[in-house]
Scaffold this active site. Structure first.
Site, PDB file in Angstrom:
ATOM      1  N   SER A 129       0.809  -1.222   0.000  1.00  0.00           N
ATOM      2  CA  SER A 129       0.000   0.000   0.000  1.00  0.00           C
ATOM      3  C   SER A 129       0.841   1.270   0.000  1.00  0.00           C
ATOM      4  O   SER A 129       0.367   2.328  -0.418  1.00  0.00           O
ATOM      5  CB  SER A 129      -0.955   0.019   1.199  1.00  0.00           C
ATOM      6  OG  SER A 129      -0.250   0.172   2.408  1.00  0.00           O
ATOM      7  N   LYS A 167       0.699   4.758   6.852  1.00  0.00           N
ATOM      8  CA  LYS A 167      -0.055   5.533   5.871  1.00  0.00           C
ATOM      9  C   LYS A 167       0.364   7.003   5.936  1.00  0.00           C
ATOM     10  O   LYS A 167       0.851   7.483   6.959  1.00  0.00           O
ATOM     11  CB  LYS A 167      -1.566   5.435   6.135  1.00  0.00           C
ATOM     12  CG  LYS A 167      -2.161   4.053   5.893  1.00  0.00           C
ATOM     13  CD  LYS A 167      -2.161   3.668   4.435  1.00  0.00           C
ATOM     14  CE  LYS A 167      -2.860   2.333   4.204  1.00  0.00           C
ATOM     15  NZ  LYS A 167      -2.102   1.193   4.752  1.00  0.00           N
TER      16      LYS A 167
END
Length: 209
Positions: A129, A167
């Site tokens: 990701s 993230k």
């Protein structure tokens, strides 16, 4: 190559990495949950470790397995550096201190002068990701802090999950978004029903081949 020669190379290389990290064979045995007698027999040349044990030791020292089993070049010049032992965390139990013993799955070693101030730990990136910025399997150094600037990469525990996710943090008004760098993945929107806890800021990472 004869068995005796293989043992001699392994002993020499292990001792090199013990000295480089400032640890003893007892320290490694404890950290990797190896019987001390087993490690002692390796260091005496009585026995030779299985491939899986060699890989565990290579991972422990953040080196390739061949760096334990193959003879080192003789023309290398050693540069002394002060290395410090940084815990690598796995699952982070809710309510526990971040660096609780049960959260630690291993250690990585870093040059002391390159580290930020404050409490530092490491996480292993899982999945793609955050690619291409942070590849899968990278060891990511985290500075523990609760506040992150918009656009920085953070280690965040979402909805009380036991494992932190990496993230990029973005804000729009009062809404917090956890953004992947890989466009194949979707953003995570933080709400009252899907809360998040920022546990630290990503400051660097390293990858071993």
């Amino acid at each position: 190559m004869k068995e005796k020669q293989l043992n001699e190379i392994l002993i020499k290389n292990l001792q090199y990495y013990f000295d480089r990290k400032g640890i003893t064979q007892t320290d490694m045995a404890r950290d990797l949950n190896f019987p001390e007698t087993t490690v002692s027999n390796w260091m005496k040349g009585n026995t030779y470790p299985r491939p899986d044990k060699l890989q565990m030791m290579a991972d422990y020292f953040n080196i390739k397995r061949s760096e334990l089993t193959e003879e080192k070049p003789t023309n290398l010049i050693e540069i002394n550096q002060d290395l410090v032992k940084i815990p690598v965390l796995g699952a982070i139990a809710c309510g526990d201190p971040i660096l609780a013993e049960e959260n630690i799955i291993g250690y990585t070693y870093e040059v002391a002068d390159t580290l930020p101030s404050g409490t530092v730990f490491a996480l292993k990136a899982k999945g793609d990701s955050m690619e291409p910025t942070i590849p899968d399997g990278a060891i990511v150094l985290i500075r523990q802090q609760a506040n992150i600037e918009c656009g920085e990469i953070a280690a965040v525990r979402v909805n009380d999950d036991s494992e932190a996710t990496l993230k990029r943090v973005k804000r729009q008004g009062e809404t917090l978004f956890l953004m992947p760098d890989n466009p194949k993945h979707s953003a995570i929107i933080i709400t009252e029903k899907n809360p998040a806890t920022i546990i630290g800021k990503a400051v660097s990472f390293k990858v071993t081949l």
